[in-house]
Design an enzyme around this catalytic site. Sequence first.
Site, PDB file in Angstrom:
ATOM      1  N   SER A 121       0.817  -1.217   0.000  1.00  0.00           N
ATOM      2  CA  SER A 121       0.000   0.000   0.000  1.00  0.00           C
ATOM      3  C   SER A 121       0.851   1.269   0.000  1.00  0.00           C
ATOM      4  O   SER A 121       1.940   1.301   0.576  1.00  0.00           O
ATOM      5  CB  SER A 121      -0.869  -0.006   1.256  1.00  0.00           C
ATOM      6  OG  SER A 121      -1.477   1.258   1.454  1.00  0.00           O
ATOM      7  N   TYR A 141      -2.252   5.259  -4.182  1.00  0.00           N
ATOM      8  CA  TYR A 141      -3.282   6.256  -3.929  1.00  0.00           C
ATOM      9  C   TYR A 141      -2.765   7.506  -4.619  1.00  0.00           C
ATOM     10  O   TYR A 141      -1.708   8.031  -4.259  1.00  0.00           O
ATOM     11  CB  TYR A 141      -3.446   6.512  -2.429  1.00  0.00           C
ATOM     12  CG  TYR A 141      -4.339   5.530  -1.713  1.00  0.00           C
ATOM     13  CD1 TYR A 141      -5.605   5.226  -2.203  1.00  0.00           C
ATOM     14  CD2 TYR A 141      -3.943   4.925  -0.525  1.00  0.00           C
ATOM     15  CE1 TYR A 141      -6.439   4.333  -1.535  1.00  0.00           C
ATOM     16  CE2 TYR A 141      -4.782   4.038   0.152  1.00  0.00           C
ATOM     17  CZ  TYR A 141      -6.026   3.750  -0.371  1.00  0.00           C
ATOM     18  OH  TYR A 141      -6.848   2.872   0.296  1.00  0.00           O
ATOM     19  N   THR A 160      -5.668   2.298  -7.040  1.00  0.00           N
ATOM     20  CA  THR A 160      -6.954   2.120  -6.343  1.00  0.00           C
ATOM     21  C   THR A 160      -7.889   3.257  -6.720  1.00  0.00           C
ATOM     22  O   THR A 160      -7.550   4.430  -6.573  1.00  0.00           O
ATOM     23  CB  THR A 160      -6.727   2.073  -4.817  1.00  0.00           C
ATOM     24  OG1 THR A 160      -5.955   0.905  -4.514  1.00  0.00           O
ATOM     25  CG2 THR A 160      -8.050   1.988  -4.059  1.00  0.00           C
ATOM     26  N   LYS A 201      -7.729  -1.191  -9.308  1.00  0.00           N
ATOM     27  CA  LYS A 201      -8.338  -1.899  -8.166  1.00  0.00           C
ATOM     28  C   LYS A 201      -9.595  -1.147  -7.736  1.00  0.00           C
ATOM     29  O   LYS A 201      -9.536   0.044  -7.405  1.00  0.00           O
ATOM     30  CB  LYS A 201      -7.337  -1.951  -7.004  1.00  0.00           C
ATOM     31  CG  LYS A 201      -7.909  -2.558  -5.716  1.00  0.00           C
ATOM     32  CD  LYS A 201      -6.807  -2.779  -4.697  1.00  0.00           C
ATOM     33  CE  LYS A 201      -7.306  -3.436  -3.429  1.00  0.00           C
ATOM     34  NZ  LYS A 201      -7.964  -2.535  -2.503  1.00  0.00           N
ATOM     35  N   HIS A 244     -13.002  -2.699  -1.804  1.00  0.00           N
ATOM     36  CA  HIS A 244     -12.123  -2.277  -0.714  1.00  0.00           C
ATOM     37  C   HIS A 244     -12.466  -3.041   0.570  1.00  0.00           C
ATOM     38  O   HIS A 244     -12.332  -2.518   1.679  1.00  0.00           O
ATOM     39  CB  HIS A 244     -12.288  -0.765  -0.482  1.00  0.00           C
ATOM     40  CG  HIS A 244     -11.010  -0.036  -0.192  1.00  0.00           C
ATOM     41  ND1 HIS A 244     -10.344   0.716  -1.118  1.00  0.00           N
ATOM     42  CD2 HIS A 244     -10.276   0.070   0.950  1.00  0.00           C
ATOM     43  CE1 HIS A 244      -9.286   1.268  -0.577  1.00  0.00           C
ATOM     44  NE2 HIS A 244      -9.203   0.875   0.690  1.00  0.00           N
ATOM     45  N   ILE A 274     -12.784 -13.292   0.977  1.00  0.00           N
ATOM     46  CA  ILE A 274     -12.152 -14.612   0.816  1.00  0.00           C
ATOM     47  C   ILE A 274     -11.586 -15.056   2.170  1.00  0.00           C
ATOM     48  O   ILE A 274     -10.722 -14.388   2.738  1.00  0.00           O
ATOM     49  CB  ILE A 274     -11.000 -14.564  -0.223  1.00  0.00           C
ATOM     50  CG1 ILE A 274     -11.507 -14.048  -1.573  1.00  0.00           C
ATOM     51  CG2 ILE A 274     -10.264 -15.901  -0.304  1.00  0.00           C
ATOM     52  CD1 ILE A 274     -11.756 -15.006  -2.643  1.00  0.00           C
TER      53      ILE A 274
HETATM   54  C1  LIG Z   1      -6.917  -2.549   7.498  1.00  0.00           C
HETATM   55  C2  LIG Z   1      -7.094  -2.448   6.022  1.00  0.00           C
HETATM   56  C3  LIG Z   1      -6.372  -1.491   5.325  1.00  0.00           C
HETATM   57  C4  LIG Z   1      -6.521  -1.370   3.943  1.00  0.00           C
HETATM   58  N1  LIG Z   1      -5.756  -0.472   3.260  1.00  0.00           N
HETATM   59  C5  LIG Z   1      -5.841  -0.401   1.913  1.00  0.00           C
HETATM   60  C6  LIG Z   1      -4.957   0.425   1.180  1.00  0.00           C
HETATM   61  O1  LIG Z   1      -4.095   1.087   1.743  1.00  0.00           O
HETATM   62  N2  LIG Z   1      -5.100   0.459  -0.168  1.00  0.00           N
HETATM   63  C7  LIG Z   1      -6.047  -0.291  -0.824  1.00  0.00           C
HETATM   64  O2  LIG Z   1      -6.134  -0.225  -2.052  1.00  0.00           O
HETATM   65  N3  LIG Z   1      -6.862  -1.101  -0.156  1.00  0.00           N
HETATM   66  C8  LIG Z   1      -6.788  -1.197   1.195  1.00  0.00           C
HETATM   67  N4  LIG Z   1      -7.582  -2.054   1.872  1.00  0.00           N
HETATM   68  C9  LIG Z   1      -8.508  -2.923   1.125  1.00  0.00           C
HETATM   69  C10 LIG Z   1      -7.790  -4.225   0.751  1.00  0.00           C
HETATM   70  O3  LIG Z   1      -6.810  -4.000  -0.222  1.00  0.00           O
HETATM   71  C11 LIG Z   1      -8.758  -5.266   0.172  1.00  0.00           C
HETATM   72  O4  LIG Z   1      -9.459  -4.707  -0.913  1.00  0.00           O
HETATM   73  C12 LIG Z   1      -9.747  -5.812   1.188  1.00  0.00           C
HETATM   74  O5  LIG Z   1      -9.163  -5.923   2.462  1.00  0.00           O
HETATM   75  C13 LIG Z   1     -10.213  -7.201   0.728  1.00  0.00           C
HETATM   76  O6  LIG Z   1     -11.238  -7.679   1.524  1.00  0.00           O
HETATM   77  P1  LIG Z   1     -11.020  -8.670   2.771  1.00  0.00           P
HETATM   78  O7  LIG Z   1     -10.415  -7.874   3.866  1.00  0.00           O
HETATM   79  O8  LIG Z   1     -12.420  -9.100   3.056  1.00  0.00           O
HETATM   80  O9  LIG Z   1     -10.137  -9.800   2.309  1.00  0.00           O
HETATM   81  C14 LIG Z   1      -7.450  -2.196   3.250  1.00  0.00           C
HETATM   82  C15 LIG Z   1      -8.167  -3.161   3.965  1.00  0.00           C
HETATM   83  C16 LIG Z   1      -7.993  -3.288   5.327  1.00  0.00           C
HETATM   84  C17 LIG Z   1      -8.764  -4.354   6.051  1.00  0.00           C
END
Ligand SMILES: Cc1cc2nc3c(=O)[nH]c(=O)nc-3n(C[C@H](O)[C@H](O)[C@H](O)COP(=O)(O)O)c2cc1C
Length: 393
Positions: free
Chosen positions: A137, A160, A186, A264, A288, A322
């Site tokens: 990230s 980002y 993203t 994404k 997300h 998942i």
């Molecule tokens: C704590 C946390 C931080 C996240 N930070 C980002 C991020 O910085 N950039 C991003 O594109 N997605 C971020 N996401 C989304 C994840 O990339 C991903 O899309 C998502 O966690 C997938 O779903 P799941 O948690 O049910 O597996 C974040 C998710 C979580 C849980």
Amino acid sequence: MPLNPARRKFFSYLAASPFALHAQEFFPQKPQEAVNVFDLESAARKKLPPAHFGYLTTGVEDDATLRANRDAFSRYQLRPRRLIDVSKVSTEVELFGTRFTSPVLLSPTGSNKAFHEDGELAVARAAASRNTGQILSTSTTVSLEQVNEAYGAPVWYQLYATSSWAITEKLVKRAEAAGCKILVLTVDVPAGRKTETEVRFKRLDTRTCGACHGEGPIGMAAYFRRKPMFDGIDTAGISLFAPALTWESVRRLKQFTSMKLVLKGIVTREDAQLAREHGVDGIIVSNHGGRAEESGRASLECLPEVVAGAGLGMTILMDGGIRRGGDAFKAIALGARAVCIGRPYLWGLGAFGQPGVETAIDLIRTELDLVMKQCGTRTLGEIKPSHVQRSIL
Ligand SMILES: Cc1cc2nc3c(=O)[nH]c(=O)nc-3n(C[C@H](O)[C@H](O)[C@H](O)COP(=O)(O)O)c2cc1C
């Protein structure tokens, strides 16, 4: 009031029954004790400060999209084929020229040091030890260069774009200089979000956030100060989110970088078609993890239309909900080439550091291997839409 003997007998019978065992939450003391990734979640919740667990677990508003992501998997059922020699099964996948042992990659997640002191380094070491893909990230709490070193190769870099194009270019240049070959833009959080569960968890926390995050409200300035991707960059007045981002920005980005570009957060056929028209190399179907808008629509439900809109040749991944190898199997049957997990590896990280992340990866990959055998599919390529059916109930 003491229980009468009959009731006591009934409750001790209940406690020993397989039903109660199933319903009980288990808190593993060691990663090896985790039977599935939900055990890692329990252990992480116990260990992490409430505010940090709140950041990890939250969706937006009523968390309806978060729940929908999970629920969707139970609406698809397996159609196993019989009498196929499955003595040898491979879960390997090739993505943009790299072979991974598993089609379950690690989604980009911010601020991993909120879950374990080693943060993204622990994640990188775990991913490397399992030959698993890692997407880092922009909100990483360890520098990209250190993560690449720990991973032993350049990771995929998640961007980002921020509200400043000049900063976008700096971030992309830095990722290129670090050797990254895949840029994941993203696109699903243009202007903030309402994370109510996170707010409620924060209220349970008795610690003083300012001790680590600096005094005053935790705003953008405090955010940038603690994120190495922004070292040496003037972020005054800048937002991490990019409300003005458009398809024209995608075209510009494509021209600006030689990295493969993956979007994404695409969830519709129309946007998949536009991605194709703009020369995008891949898509991660994602909401997300239920942390963007409260669409109420599961990632898995969006997957078939994105696959149709993107047409042949585009690399489609999917994330959101998942938790099992069987979930990965269903997504692959519906057209994903690979999937990603977010929370499950963070649970592992929060609970046990690097070994916890390894356990999360191992559990899901081992389950996938088993489901593939049960369904008569020896390679990911053999998993077809006919291996699943949508429940008619
Ligand atoms: C704590 C946390 C931080 C996240 N930070 C980002 C991020 O910085 N950039 C991003 O594109 N997605 C971020 N996401 C989304 C994840 O990339 C991903 O899309 C998502 O966690 C997938 O779903 P799941 O948690 O049910 O597996 C974040 C998710 C979580 C849980």
